[in-house]
Design a protein around this motif. Sequence first.
Motif, PDB file in Angstrom:
ATOM      1  N   LYS A 100      39.608 -66.375  47.059  1.00  0.00           N
ATOM      2  CA  LYS A 100      39.914 -64.952  46.882  1.00  0.00           C
ATOM      3  C   LYS A 100      41.332 -64.803  46.338  1.00  0.00           C
ATOM      4  CE  LYS A 100      40.363 -60.750  49.615  1.00  0.00           C
ATOM      5  NZ  LYS A 100      40.310 -60.176  50.957  1.00  0.00           N
ATOM      6  N   VAL A 101      41.527 -63.894  45.371  1.00  0.00           N
ATOM      7  CA  VAL A 101      42.837 -63.677  44.753  1.00  0.00           C
ATOM      8  C   VAL A 101      43.342 -62.286  45.141  1.00  0.00           C
ATOM      9  CG1 VAL A 101      44.082 -63.509  42.567  1.00  0.00           C
ATOM     10  CG2 VAL A 101      42.256 -65.184  42.829  1.00  0.00           C
ATOM     11  N   VAL A 102      44.601 -62.238  45.612  1.00  0.00           N
ATOM     12  CA  VAL A 102      45.213 -60.961  45.994  1.00  0.00           C
ATOM     13  C   VAL A 102      46.628 -60.889  45.426  1.00  0.00           C
ATOM     14  CG1 VAL A 102      43.889 -60.735  48.143  1.00  0.00           C
ATOM     15  CG2 VAL A 102      46.123 -61.833  48.181  1.00  0.00           C
ATOM     16  N   ASP A 103      47.109 -59.655  45.261  1.00  0.00           N
ATOM     17  CA  ASP A 103      48.500 -59.418  44.872  1.00  0.00           C
ATOM     18  C   ASP A 103      49.263 -59.025  46.126  1.00  0.00           C
ATOM     19  OD1 ASP A 103      48.101 -59.875  42.141  1.00  0.00           O
ATOM     20  OD2 ASP A 103      47.387 -57.830  41.837  1.00  0.00           O
ATOM     21  N   LYS A 104      50.427 -59.625  46.323  1.00  0.00           N
ATOM     22  CA  LYS A 104      51.232 -59.319  47.502  1.00  0.00           C
ATOM     23  C   LYS A 104      52.685 -59.209  47.070  1.00  0.00           C
ATOM     24  CE  LYS A 104      51.794 -60.712  52.328  1.00  0.00           C
ATOM     25  NZ  LYS A 104      51.579 -59.420  52.907  1.00  0.00           N
ATOM     26  N   THR A 105      53.391 -58.238  47.646  1.00  0.00           N
ATOM     27  CA  THR A 105      54.796 -58.021  47.325  1.00  0.00           C
ATOM     28  C   THR A 105      55.634 -58.330  48.557  1.00  0.00           C
ATOM     29  OG1 THR A 105      54.160 -56.284  45.779  1.00  0.00           O
ATOM     30  CG2 THR A 105      56.442 -56.325  46.478  1.00  0.00           C
ATOM     31  N   PHE A 106      56.708 -59.100  48.347  1.00  0.00           N
ATOM     32  CA  PHE A 106      57.643 -59.439  49.417  1.00  0.00           C
ATOM     33  C   PHE A 106      59.006 -58.877  49.057  1.00  0.00           C
ATOM     34  CE2 PHE A 106      54.628 -62.988  49.234  1.00  0.00           C
ATOM     35  CZ  PHE A 106      54.240 -63.114  50.556  1.00  0.00           C
ATOM     36  N   ASN A 107      59.777 -58.438  50.074  1.00  0.00           N
ATOM     37  CA  ASN A 107      61.167 -58.063  49.833  1.00  0.00           C
ATOM     38  C   ASN A 107      61.949 -59.339  49.542  1.00  0.00           C
ATOM     39  OD1 ASN A 107      60.825 -55.317  50.237  1.00  0.00           O
ATOM     40  ND2 ASN A 107      61.096 -55.508  52.455  1.00  0.00           N
ATOM     41  N   ALA A 108      62.950 -59.255  48.690  1.00  0.00           N
ATOM     42  CA  ALA A 108      63.745 -60.433  48.339  1.00  0.00           C
ATOM     43  C   ALA A 108      64.417 -61.002  49.585  1.00  0.00           C
ATOM     44  CB  ALA A 108      64.777 -60.080  47.286  1.00  0.00           C
ATOM     45  N   GLY A 109      64.410 -62.306  49.721  1.00  0.00           N
ATOM     46  CA  GLY A 109      65.055 -62.962  50.852  1.00  0.00           C
ATOM     47  C   GLY A 109      64.201 -63.043  52.103  1.00  0.00           C
ATOM     48  N   THR A 110      62.995 -62.494  52.088  1.00  0.00           N
ATOM     49  CA  THR A 110      62.115 -62.560  53.241  1.00  0.00           C
ATOM     50  C   THR A 110      61.703 -64.009  53.484  1.00  0.00           C
ATOM     51  OG1 THR A 110      61.230 -60.386  52.700  1.00  0.00           O
ATOM     52  CG2 THR A 110      59.924 -61.719  54.197  1.00  0.00           C
ATOM     53  N   LYS A 111      61.635 -64.395  54.755  1.00  0.00           N
ATOM     54  CA  LYS A 111      61.224 -65.759  55.081  1.00  0.00           C
ATOM     55  C   LYS A 111      59.699 -65.833  55.101  1.00  0.00           C
ATOM     56  CE  LYS A 111      65.216 -67.558  57.453  1.00  0.00           C
ATOM     57  NZ  LYS A 111      65.724 -68.229  56.286  1.00  0.00           N
ATOM     58  N   VAL A 112      59.164 -66.888  54.472  1.00  0.00           N
ATOM     59  CA  VAL A 112      57.718 -67.128  54.465  1.00  0.00           C
ATOM     60  C   VAL A 112      57.471 -68.551  54.936  1.00  0.00           C
ATOM     61  CG1 VAL A 112      57.114 -65.462  52.668  1.00  0.00           C
ATOM     62  CG2 VAL A 112      57.820 -67.742  52.019  1.00  0.00           C
TER      63      VAL A 112
END
Length: 185
Positions: free
Chosen positions: A48-60
């Motif tokens: 499955k393909v999704v688009d996700k947005t993260f705030n800059a500098g967020t830890k993953v």
Amino acid sequence: MATTNDLKNGLVLNLDGELWAVVEFQHVKPGKGGAFVRTTLKNVLSGKVVDKTFNAGTKVETATVDKRTMQYLYADGEDYVFMDMETFDQITVLGGTVGEAANYLLPEAEATVATHEGVPLYIELPTSVVLEVTYTEPGLQGDRSTGGNKPATVETGATVQVPLFVTTGEKIKVDTRDGRYLGRA
């Protein structure tokens, strides 16, 4: 752990207990507000393909994916057995994990098997393989100038669209990504 600044294509993330591979990413710095990273993620198991947005500098959280070159040995019912080329350990990969790649797998062929904590996630084949045509209808003399295609069955059992001049017994080159005929081998 990594930050969103460390994202790159092919990196595997562990989000909410599921593994997602980064297909594409883009750092965005709008004129107003904080920077962010727009990503396209593909679920490693389901596709499955999704688009996700993260705030800059967020830890993953990143996942450790071990990719090894292995040799395909044989099919065991619905599953496939591969051997590690260095340690000679054998692992069984489920048929669902192999997926469409089974159409281009020959015994003793090499493939890259990606595992996470000992569980096979997916396999990667070379971009093209050479397969022998086991059956195809003969092309008629007048048909050659039309440039049409006809179905051909290859030694793995897959069906490939080939030009009319290809005959049974010939070896052809096939693209493993989309099953296209690339030429004679």
